[in-house]
Scaffold this motif. Sequence first.
Motif, short mmCIF file in Angstrom:
data_model
loop_
_atom_site.label_atom_id
_atom_site.label_comp_id
_atom_site.label_asym_id
_atom_site.label_seq_id
_atom_site.Cartn_x
_atom_site.Cartn_y
_atom_site.Cartn_z
N GLU A 5 -21.29 94.54 -3.02
CA GLU A 5 -22.40 93.83 -3.66
C GLU A 5 -21.89 92.77 -4.62
O GLU A 5 -20.96 93.00 -5.39
CB GLU A 5 -23.27 94.84 -4.42
N ILE A 6 -22.53 91.62 -4.57
CA ILE A 6 -22.28 90.55 -5.52
C ILE A 6 -23.53 90.38 -6.37
O ILE A 6 -24.62 90.12 -5.84
CB ILE A 6 -21.91 89.23 -4.81
N GLY A 7 -23.40 90.54 -7.68
CA GLY A 7 -24.52 90.36 -8.59
C GLY A 7 -24.64 88.91 -9.00
O GLY A 7 -23.66 88.28 -9.39
N MET A 8 -25.87 88.37 -8.95
CA MET A 8 -26.09 86.96 -9.25
C MET A 8 -27.37 86.79 -10.05
O MET A 8 -28.20 87.70 -10.13
CB MET A 8 -26.17 86.14 -7.95
N LYS A 9 -27.54 85.60 -10.62
CA LYS A 9 -28.80 85.20 -11.23
C LYS A 9 -29.38 84.05 -10.42
O LYS A 9 -28.64 83.22 -9.88
CB LYS A 9 -28.60 84.83 -12.70
N TRP A 10 -30.71 84.00 -10.36
CA TRP A 10 -31.38 83.08 -9.46
C TRP A 10 -31.46 81.69 -10.07
O TRP A 10 -31.98 81.50 -11.17
CB TRP A 10 -32.78 83.59 -9.15
N ARG A 11 -30.90 80.72 -9.35
CA ARG A 11 -31.02 79.31 -9.68
C ARG A 11 -31.66 78.57 -8.50
O ARG A 11 -31.70 79.09 -7.40
CB ARG A 11 -29.64 78.69 -9.94
N TYR A 12 -32.12 77.35 -8.75
CA TYR A 12 -32.67 76.57 -7.66
C TYR A 12 -31.53 75.98 -6.82
O TYR A 12 -30.59 75.39 -7.35
CB TYR A 12 -33.55 75.43 -8.17
N GLY A 13 -31.62 76.17 -5.49
CA GLY A 13 -30.60 75.64 -4.60
C GLY A 13 -29.33 76.47 -4.67
O GLY A 13 -29.26 77.52 -5.26
N GLY A 14 -28.28 75.96 -4.04
CA GLY A 14 -26.97 76.59 -4.16
C GLY A 14 -26.82 77.87 -3.38
O GLY A 14 -27.38 78.06 -2.30
N ALA A 15 -26.05 78.79 -3.95
CA ALA A 15 -25.60 79.98 -3.24
C ALA A 15 -26.76 80.88 -2.80
O ALA A 15 -26.74 81.43 -1.70
CB ALA A 15 -24.63 80.77 -4.11
N ILE A 16 -27.78 81.04 -3.65
CA ILE A 16 -28.89 81.91 -3.28
C ILE A 16 -29.58 81.38 -2.03
O ILE A 16 -29.91 82.14 -1.11
CB ILE A 16 -29.89 82.04 -4.44
#
Length: 307
Positions: free
Chosen positions: A66-77
């Motif tokens: 699992e990779i934990g992330m925070k939601w941004r516009y565009g990019g990796a998500i």
Amino acid sequence: MSSGAKNRTAYVEEVTQGVTPIMGWKELIRTSYGLGPTQNTTENNEISQNRMSQGTSATTVDVAGEIGMKWRYGGAIDDFLESCFGSRWADDTLTMGDERISYSVASFASDVLVSSIARGAQVGSMAFTFGTDDDITVAVNLTATGWAGKVDATPYFSAAAPEVGAERFNFKNFTSLTLDGVEATPGSGTCISAMDLTFDNNVQTQRCINNGAYIGNVIPTTFTANGSVTVAWSAASYALWIKQQTGGAIALSFTIKNGEGSYTITLPEMEVSGDWPDGSATDVIEVTLNVSARRIPPTITRTAAGA
């Protein structure tokens, strides 16, 4: 000794699964990085001249995490959503498809010169968590077909392009949130205090005799969208809760927006289940509705700021 602040990560989309392109790497900003190998073993049951254990034999290797992330516009998500949904963004809209999209994902601890790379990584699931006092977080689970590591001054990636989005989405960025077409507000009796939503491919892995220790294929099976909504107990939320007794469905839709863009996620048909709520004399009574999409795939629409 190594510092977590010195561990850089990046990813690149593969043209052929398991084959890492030289160019096209992108920065991967994350809160945690759990993608790595697990060495499986089996007991060595040989009997020698004494009764001492004969140890184990190294067998297969699983590469997942699992990779934990925070939601941004565009990019990796956005990129990982394509792999999760098995389709491409088309006119800034994403829905379920059957394409297999994989990545090479690499890390580099620059202070100790230790590198790793997972190849052929497909997104198994993405879990979004929404609260009332923090950033929106995303847990990305990946399963890969290969892995390598080394110690030298040259990481597996180079010239990683910076993450596109700078602003993080948080609980204040909701501009709309509807349950069964009704805006969820304190006045409507459907004040929501917590929500989570997981898109899951329920992946299975396939091993091949002539493929060495690693898996041969990552195979998506049934696509599901499940989650939970914690809502104030009222006549309005009772009308949602009672649908579990008739097989009825509810709809869920929400929009988040910041200075860089917005997303609208729509789930038109979701089954609902939940326990009868209870609490003490000093509790605020809430009911947790477990929701699961059926028949109609979810849709995500994005809009860049100024568009």
